[in-house]
Motif scaffolding. Structure first.
Motif, PDB file in Angstrom:
ATOM      1  N   ARG A  81       0.817  -1.220   0.000  1.00 18.92           N
ATOM      2  CA  ARG A  81       0.000   0.000   0.000  1.00 18.92           C
ATOM      3  C   ARG A  81       0.848   1.267   0.000  1.00 18.92           C
ATOM      4  O   ARG A  81       0.336   2.354  -0.255  1.00 18.92           O
ATOM      5  CB  ARG A  81      -0.955  -0.007   1.192  1.00 18.92           C
ATOM      6  CG  ARG A  81      -2.110  -0.983   1.008  1.00 18.92           C
ATOM      7  CD  ARG A  81      -2.992  -1.067   2.232  1.00 18.92           C
ATOM      8  NE  ARG A  81      -3.837  -2.260   2.167  1.00 18.92           N
ATOM      9  CZ  ARG A  81      -4.197  -2.977   3.204  1.00 18.92           C
ATOM     10  NH1 ARG A  81      -3.802  -2.633   4.415  1.00 18.92           N
ATOM     11  NH2 ARG A  81      -4.958  -4.040   3.058  1.00 18.92           N
ATOM     12  N   LEU A 106      -9.446   3.116  -2.382  1.00 20.95           N
ATOM     13  CA  LEU A 106      -9.968   3.713  -1.153  1.00 20.95           C
ATOM     14  C   LEU A 106     -11.170   2.928  -0.636  1.00 20.95           C
ATOM     15  O   LEU A 106     -11.327   2.749   0.577  1.00 20.95           O
ATOM     16  CB  LEU A 106     -10.358   5.174  -1.395  1.00 20.95           C
ATOM     17  CG  LEU A 106      -9.225   6.114  -1.795  1.00 20.95           C
ATOM     18  CD1 LEU A 106      -9.744   7.547  -1.898  1.00 20.95           C
ATOM     19  CD2 LEU A 106      -8.071   6.051  -0.796  1.00 20.95           C
ATOM     20  N   HIS A 109      -9.705  -0.343   0.938  1.00 23.79           N
ATOM     21  CA  HIS A 109      -8.722  -0.343   2.021  1.00 23.79           C
ATOM     22  C   HIS A 109      -8.894   0.783   3.043  1.00 23.79           C
ATOM     23  O   HIS A 109      -8.038   0.922   3.925  1.00 23.79           O
ATOM     24  CB  HIS A 109      -7.309  -0.254   1.437  1.00 23.79           C
ATOM     25  CG  HIS A 109      -6.996  -1.358   0.480  1.00 23.79           C
ATOM     26  ND1 HIS A 109      -7.052  -2.698   0.824  1.00 23.79           N
ATOM     27  CD2 HIS A 109      -6.635  -1.336  -0.838  1.00 23.79           C
ATOM     28  CE1 HIS A 109      -6.733  -3.440  -0.219  1.00 23.79           C
ATOM     29  NE2 HIS A 109      -6.478  -2.644  -1.236  1.00 23.79           N
ATOM     30  N   THR A 110      -9.949   1.588   2.931  1.00 18.90           N
ATOM     31  CA  THR A 110     -10.148   2.669   3.907  1.00 18.90           C
ATOM     32  C   THR A 110     -11.595   2.692   4.375  1.00 18.90           C
ATOM     33  O   THR A 110     -12.469   2.037   3.797  1.00 18.90           O
ATOM     34  CB  THR A 110      -9.799   4.061   3.318  1.00 18.90           C
ATOM     35  OG1 THR A 110     -10.846   4.473   2.411  1.00 18.90           O
ATOM     36  CG2 THR A 110      -8.462   4.039   2.585  1.00 18.90           C
ATOM     37  N   ASP A 111     -11.827   3.473   5.422  1.00 17.51           N
ATOM     38  CA  ASP A 111     -13.188   3.663   5.933  1.00 17.51           C
ATOM     39  C   ASP A 111     -13.710   5.053   5.597  1.00 17.51           C
ATOM     40  O   ASP A 111     -14.632   5.557   6.259  1.00 17.51           O
ATOM     41  CB  ASP A 111     -13.200   3.471   7.460  1.00 17.51           C
ATOM     42  CG  ASP A 111     -12.844   2.051   7.860  1.00 17.51           C
ATOM     43  OD1 ASP A 111     -13.269   1.117   7.148  1.00 17.51           O
ATOM     44  OD2 ASP A 111     -12.111   1.883   8.855  1.00 17.51           O
ATOM     45  N   LEU A 112     -13.163   5.681   4.587  1.00 17.26           N
ATOM     46  CA  LEU A 112     -13.597   7.015   4.204  1.00 17.26           C
ATOM     47  C   LEU A 112     -15.046   6.986   3.729  1.00 17.26           C
ATOM     48  O   LEU A 112     -15.517   5.996   3.156  1.00 17.26           O
ATOM     49  CB  LEU A 112     -12.714   7.572   3.090  1.00 17.26           C
ATOM     50  CG  LEU A 112     -11.243   7.849   3.440  1.00 17.26           C
ATOM     51  CD1 LEU A 112     -10.475   8.242   2.193  1.00 17.26           C
ATOM     52  CD2 LEU A 112     -11.145   8.941   4.495  1.00 17.26           C
TER      53      LEU A 112
END
Length: 246
Positions: A81, A106, A109-112
């Motif tokens: 990453r 995103l 791999h993210t919690d945005l």
């Protein structure tokens, strides 16, 4: 200088074909290394080993001071990453829109929130010279140069420490090749300042390289500043460079 990538005596074969026969180099933070070589010379194999997509048969590969050559796929994920990989054909998902393609890392791999992701997609597309009009388009509706730019935006959106470019000007006409080269150079000064660029394009190397390595018969025949490489007295290096200059 901080060393971000280092390879020591990296070797890789496929059945009886030895592709890499002992490749060594280091990449310092803030540097762009261009790896040149003919078709089938092992440039992409080397890039995939650096990204952990292939394992070397021998030698060592270190990313951010961590040996990766024997890491499991799970252990490799957080290391990977920190890299942005721009594939030769952009490797966009045909059934996803431009926005969905760029947002993919995103969302995975993210919690945005959806709004935050949308805003970041617009921002990183703007960095590669594309506006909101392309968001709903599918890859098939884009020119080759635009697909390359979308691929670069997707690689950038995770804010990597190192960018890996696999033949970024392949298949492009001279005008778009020049634009992509200028874009890579601009990104180096503004967004991600460390990169490895695999190419056979001498003009691209002249635009973006801090150092150049020439891969011939599985080894770096030379590695150094562009002027030094262009002035190399090695007959194999000169034969390769003169062929690419034509």
């Amino acid at each position: 200088m901080t060393v971000l990538v280092e390879a020591k005596d990296v070797r890789k074969s496929f059945e009886t074909l030895a592709v890499l026969k002992g490749v060594s180099f280091r990449l310092d933070k803030g540097e762009t290394l261009v790896v040149m070589g003919g078709s089938g010379s092992g440039k992409t194999v080397l890039l995939r080993i650096i990204d952990g997509l292939l394992r070397p048969d021998g030698g060592a590969v270190m990313l951010f001071d961590q040996h990766i050559e024997r890491l499991s796929e799970e252990a490799m994920l957080p290391v990977r990453r920190r890299l942005g990989y721009v594939f030769q054909g952009a490797a966009l998902f045909d059934s996803l829109t431009v926005e969905e393609n760029v947002a993919f890392p995103l969302r995975e791999h993210t919690d945005l929130s959806a709004r935050e992701i949308h805003e970041r997609v617009i921002h990183f597309l703007s960095l590669v010279g594309l506006d909101e009009k392309v968001l709903p388009q599918l890859p098939a509706e884009l020119s080759g140069g635009m697909r390359k730019r979308v691929g670069i935006a997707r690689a950038l959106i995770g804010q990597p420490d190192v960018l890996l470019f696999d033949e970024p000007t392949a298949g492009l006409d001279p005008t778009n090749s020049k634009l992509v080269g200028e874009l890579i150079s601009e990104l180096g000064s503004e967004v991600c300042d460390t990169a490895i660029v695999v190419t056979h394009d001498l003009e691209l190397a002249k635009t973006v390289a801090d150092r150049v390595a020439v891969l011939i018969e599985g080894r770096f025949a030379t590695i150094g500043r562009l002027d030094d490489v262009l002035g190399s007295r090695d007959p194999a290096v000169q034969a390769f460079l003169s062929g690419e200059a034509r």
